[in-house]
Design a protein around this motif. Structure first.
Motif, PDB file in Angstrom:
ATOM      1  N   LEU A  46      93.560 -31.407  43.304  1.00 49.39           N
ATOM      2  CA  LEU A  46      93.035 -30.497  42.273  1.00 49.39           C
ATOM      3  C   LEU A  46      92.166 -31.276  41.286  1.00 49.39           C
ATOM      4  N   SER A  47      92.639 -32.468  40.881  1.00 49.48           N
ATOM      5  CA  SER A  47      91.833 -33.310  39.988  1.00 49.48           C
ATOM      6  C   SER A  47      90.503 -33.678  40.638  1.00 49.48           C
ATOM      7  N   SER A  48      90.546 -34.028  41.937  1.00 52.79           N
ATOM      8  CA  SER A  48      89.295 -34.409  42.618  1.00 52.79           C
ATOM      9  C   SER A  48      88.329 -33.230  42.668  1.00 52.79           C
ATOM     10  N   CYS A  49      88.866 -32.033  42.938  1.00 58.15           N
ATOM     11  CA  CYS A  49      87.999 -30.851  43.003  1.00 58.15           C
ATOM     12  C   CYS A  49      87.372 -30.587  41.638  1.00 58.15           C
ATOM     13  N   ILE A  50      88.193 -30.734  40.599  1.00 57.55           N
ATOM     14  CA  ILE A  50      87.667 -30.485  39.251  1.00 57.55           C
ATOM     15  C   ILE A  50      86.582 -31.503  38.919  1.00 57.55           C
ATOM     16  N   ASN A  51      86.846 -32.772  39.261  1.00 56.67           N
ATOM     17  CA  ASN A  51      85.825 -33.795  39.021  1.00 56.67           C
ATOM     18  C   ASN A  51      84.537 -33.459  39.760  1.00 56.67           C
ATOM     19  N   ALA A  52      84.672 -33.059  41.042  1.00 55.59           N
ATOM     20  CA  ALA A  52      83.490 -32.763  41.845  1.00 55.59           C
ATOM     21  C   ALA A  52      82.747 -31.544  41.282  1.00 55.59           C
ATOM     22  N   LEU A  53      83.510 -30.547  40.821  1.00 57.65           N
ATOM     23  CA  LEU A  53      82.872 -29.355  40.245  1.00 57.65           C
ATOM     24  C   LEU A  53      82.152 -29.692  38.942  1.00 57.65           C
ATOM     25  N   VAL A  54      82.815 -30.530  38.124  1.00 58.32           N
ATOM     26  CA  VAL A  54      82.212 -30.910  36.846  1.00 58.32           C
ATOM     27  C   VAL A  54      80.932 -31.708  37.082  1.00 58.32           C
ATOM     28  N   GLU A  55      80.982 -32.588  38.084  1.00 62.13           N
ATOM     29  CA  GLU A  55      79.804 -33.421  38.356  1.00 62.13           C
ATOM     30  C   GLU A  55      78.741 -32.674  39.156  1.00 62.13           C
ATOM     31  N   GLY A  56      79.003 -31.433  39.492  1.00 54.93           N
ATOM     32  CA  GLY A  56      78.023 -30.613  40.209  1.00 54.93           C
ATOM     33  C   GLY A  56      77.787 -31.067  41.646  1.00 54.93           C
ATOM     34  N   ARG A  85      82.367 -19.710  33.171  1.00 55.11           N
ATOM     35  CA  ARG A  85      82.974 -20.889  32.550  1.00 55.11           C
ATOM     36  C   ARG A  85      84.488 -20.712  32.574  1.00 55.11           C
ATOM     37  N   ILE A  86      85.169 -21.830  32.777  1.00 48.28           N
ATOM     38  CA  ILE A  86      86.627 -21.759  32.699  1.00 48.28           C
ATOM     39  C   ILE A  86      87.014 -21.741  31.216  1.00 48.28           C
ATOM     40  N   LEU A  87      87.914 -20.859  30.857  1.00 48.74           N
ATOM     41  CA  LEU A  87      88.405 -20.868  29.476  1.00 48.74           C
ATOM     42  C   LEU A  87      89.626 -21.767  29.417  1.00 48.74           C
ATOM     43  N   VAL A  88      89.680 -22.621  28.418  1.00 47.95           N
ATOM     44  CA  VAL A  88      90.774 -23.582  28.346  1.00 47.95           C
ATOM     45  C   VAL A  88      91.522 -23.433  27.017  1.00 47.95           C
ATOM     46  N   PHE A  89      92.834 -23.354  27.107  1.00 48.18           N
ATOM     47  CA  PHE A  89      93.682 -23.182  25.926  1.00 48.18           C
ATOM     48  C   PHE A  89      94.720 -24.294  25.872  1.00 48.18           C
ATOM     49  N   ALA A 100      92.396 -31.306  30.522  1.00 46.73           N
ATOM     50  CA  ALA A 100      91.984 -29.949  30.139  1.00 46.73           C
ATOM     51  C   ALA A 100      90.577 -29.974  29.543  1.00 46.73           C
ATOM     52  N   ASP A 101      90.283 -31.031  28.803  1.00 43.94           N
ATOM     53  CA  ASP A 101      88.977 -31.165  28.186  1.00 43.94           C
ATOM     54  C   ASP A 101      87.894 -31.232  29.264  1.00 43.94           C
ATOM     55  N   ARG A 102      88.241 -31.899  30.344  1.00 46.08           N
ATOM     56  CA  ARG A 102      87.306 -32.030  31.458  1.00 46.08           C
ATOM     57  C   ARG A 102      87.135 -30.681  32.173  1.00 46.08           C
ATOM     58  N   ALA A 103      88.227 -29.957  32.298  1.00 45.01           N
ATOM     59  CA  ALA A 103      88.168 -28.654  32.978  1.00 45.01           C
ATOM     60  C   ALA A 103      87.230 -27.687  32.253  1.00 45.01           C
ATOM     61  N   VAL A 137      91.291 -19.180  33.779  1.00 46.20           N
ATOM     62  CA  VAL A 137      91.845 -19.605  32.494  1.00 46.20           C
ATOM     63  C   VAL A 137      92.793 -20.764  32.748  1.00 46.20           C
ATOM     64  N   MET A 138      92.717 -21.786  31.904  1.00 40.55           N
ATOM     65  CA  MET A 138      93.681 -22.878  32.002  1.00 40.55           C
ATOM     66  C   MET A 138      94.454 -22.990  30.708  1.00 40.55           C
ATOM     67  N   ILE A 139      95.745 -23.162  30.842  1.00 41.22           N
ATOM     68  CA  ILE A 139      96.562 -23.386  29.645  1.00 41.22           C
ATOM     69  C   ILE A 139      97.152 -24.784  29.774  1.00 41.22           C
ATOM     70  N   ALA A 140      96.821 -25.644  28.822  1.00 41.25           N
ATOM     71  CA  ALA A 140      97.370 -27.001  28.833  1.00 41.25           C
ATOM     72  C   ALA A 140      98.626 -26.987  27.977  1.00 41.25           C
ATOM     73  N   ASN A 141      99.772 -27.203  28.618  1.00 38.60           N
ATOM     74  CA  ASN A 141     101.044 -27.195  27.889  1.00 38.60           C
ATOM     75  C   ASN A 141     101.370 -28.604  27.416  1.00 38.60           C
ATOM     76  N   ILE A 142     101.732 -28.715  26.143  1.00 39.80           N
ATOM     77  CA  ILE A 142     102.049 -30.044  25.613  1.00 39.80           C
ATOM     78  C   ILE A 142     103.320 -30.030  24.765  1.00 39.80           C
ATOM     79  N   SER A 143     103.946 -31.203  24.737  1.00 39.48           N
ATOM     80  CA  SER A 143     105.129 -31.384  23.903  1.00 39.48           C
ATOM     81  C   SER A 143     104.678 -32.018  22.591  1.00 39.48           C
ATOM     82  N   PRO A 144     105.344 -31.720  21.472  1.00 44.99           N
ATOM     83  CA  PRO A 144     104.928 -32.332  20.205  1.00 44.99           C
ATOM     84  C   PRO A 144     105.445 -33.757  20.036  1.00 44.99           C
ATOM     85  N   SER A 145     106.332 -34.186  20.923  1.00 48.44           N
ATOM     86  CA  SER A 145     107.075 -35.418  20.683  1.00 48.44           C
ATOM     87  C   SER A 145     106.250 -36.692  20.885  1.00 48.44           C
ATOM     88  N   SER A 146     106.464 -37.645  19.973  1.00 43.90           N
ATOM     89  CA  SER A 146     105.754 -38.930  20.089  1.00 43.90           C
ATOM     90  C   SER A 146     106.180 -39.665  21.362  1.00 43.90           C
TER      91      SER A 146
END
Ligand code: ADP
Ligand code: MG
Length: 426
Positions: free
Chosen positions: A354-364, A88-92, A412-415, A390-399
């Protein structure tokens, strides 16, 4: 000693015992909690006559976020899992502090981290109604761990990558990606600064100290390569020059002619990586900034010999890939239709692939479109292959970055759903 809570959604009344801390608060604080598994636990701040410990907790809740760790529920924190989760990919998630520019522009904080795992996107600086946010789509995300803005580089390294370094020393492969919009903190997390080195440097430091402890096992050699993928061109960041061609050999896809730098100590590595980063392509329109569209990949290959069961010498190789991805803005697409329309708009092709590969991997799916881009070809064995990822999703706190943050967290949730193959010893 009890609290009754009428839930307007399911029309049920929950009766719950007060937790020890609530007793401490007496009447001064109203404690609201979700029942059973929806175990939220909030403190609504009516501050009077309370112990200093509790007052501190409350001020952390009501303080504009970004400046403090808004970790409400330390006592109920689920222990962060180890970095090894075969298959499993670990996601942070990692939140960076509010930038001066953002504060000056009047931006509010829209991110809350609770329980060291849950990330909530809020609309108001002091919104604490996590139960409501849980019900809203795209406002609540749970990862293997989520790091508030006060988290140190060392902590991020220990919880995300240290386990992979140990595995690499046993001849396994590992990879760590930083994903997020430009300015969200990817390069800070991966490379860091001279005073505050990031995952790449800390991993190599740790690797060398672990190798010293294992010197009885035989000679280890460590080779580094640092490359960039920009506009579908692969370049060597340690020896800038002509673009490199990707070839397939029995180890997988390799960049022909890529410098393999033999590293002996940590000190030389930081300088080397800083220099490598200066070689990253800059966008013509923003000459001072490293490009938001270039991906940087550091590969660390550890090789050593061990005695096999029958006395013969076996060569072991472990490879760690540390990847600072291009800015994810505009490149989020979860369905094929959006993907295609975006492709026409000269968006970073590698990130879309990369998004397409992740989608394809998630959908099996049987066919994973690795060949669609240079990045996905290079990362083939890190995504679907035998590798601890391991995936690290970097985010800004700003609105001001609400949309980007939501997209990053969604991605990241999908990954999280990607399953990798069992990670074998090479
Ligand atoms: P990205 O690589 O995602 O475009 P950067 O890593 O360059 O973003 O970060 C943008 C700015 O924010 C930089 O000035 C960086 O030093 C700062 N920054 C990012 N993350 C942190 C952090 N966790 N702590 C302190 N400063 C940070
Ligand atoms: Mg960067």
């Amino acid at each position: 000693r009890e609290i009754k809570l009428n839930n307007s959604t399911d029309k049920r009344t929950y009766v719950m015992p007060l937790r020890p801390m609530a007793e401490d608060l007496k009447e001064n604080v109203v404690v609201a909690c979700g029942g059973g598994d929806r175990n939220v636990g909030l403190l609504s701040p009516i501050k009077a006559n309370m112990s200093s410990k509790v007052a501190r907790k409350l001020s952390m809740v009501s303080e504009p976020c970004g400046s403090k760790n808004v970790d409400v529920e330390e006592s109920e924190t689920t222990e962060v899992k180890s970095t090894m989760a075969n298959g499993r990919i670990l996601v942070f998630g990692r939140l960076r502090p509010v930038a001066k520019k953002e504060r000056e522009a009047g931006s509010k904080c829209c991110v809350r981290i609770v329980n060291k795992r849950d990330i909530y996107l809020t609309e108001f600086a002091n919104e604490n109604d996590y139960l409501r946010l849980k019900r809203l789509r795209g406002r609540h995300f749970t990862f293997d761990a989520s790091f508030p803005d006060s988290t140190t580089q060392q902590e991020v390294y220990s919880k995300t990558t240290a386990g992979l370094v140990e595995a690499v020393l046993q001849g396994r492969n590992g990879s760590v990606f930083c994903y997020g919009a430009t300015g969200a903190g990817k390069t800070f997390t991966m490379l860091g600064t001279m005073d505050n080195p990031g995952v790449m440097v800390l991993a190599i430091k740790d690797l060398f100290s672990k190798i010293r402890l294992r010197s009885f096992e035989g000679n280890h050699t460590v080779h580094l390569s640092y490359l960039e993928v920009y506009n579908e061109t692969v370049r060597d960041l340690l020896a800038p020059g002509r673009p490199l061609v990707l070839r397939e050999d029995k180890q997988g896809i390799v960049a022909a002619g890529l410098t393999q730098y033999r590293a002996y100590s940590t000190d030389e590595v930081m300088a080397l990586l800083q220099q490598g980063n200066l070689n990253r392509t800059t966008e013509p329109t923003r000459a001072n900034e490293t490009s938001s569209r270039s991906h940087a990949i550091l590969q660390v290959v550890v090789e050593y010999q061990v005695k096999g069961a029958s006395g013969n010498v076996v060569n072991r190789v472990g490879k760690l890939s540390l990847i600072d991805l291009a800015g994810s803005e505009r490149a989020i697409a979860t369905d094929q239709r959006t993907l295609r329309s975006l492709e026409g708009a000269n968006i970073n092709r590698s990130l879309l692939a990369l998004s397409s590969c992740i989608n394809a991997l998630v959908e099996g799916k049987k066919h994973i479109p690795y060949r669609n881009s240079k990045l996905t070809q290079l990362l083939k064995d890190s995504l679907g292959g035998a590798c601890n990822t391991v995936m690290i999703a970097n985010i800004s706190p700003s609105s001001l970055s609400f949309g980007e943050t939501q997209n990053t967290l969604h991605w990241a949730d999908r990954a999280k759903e990607i399953r990798t193959k069992a990670c074998d010893v090479n």
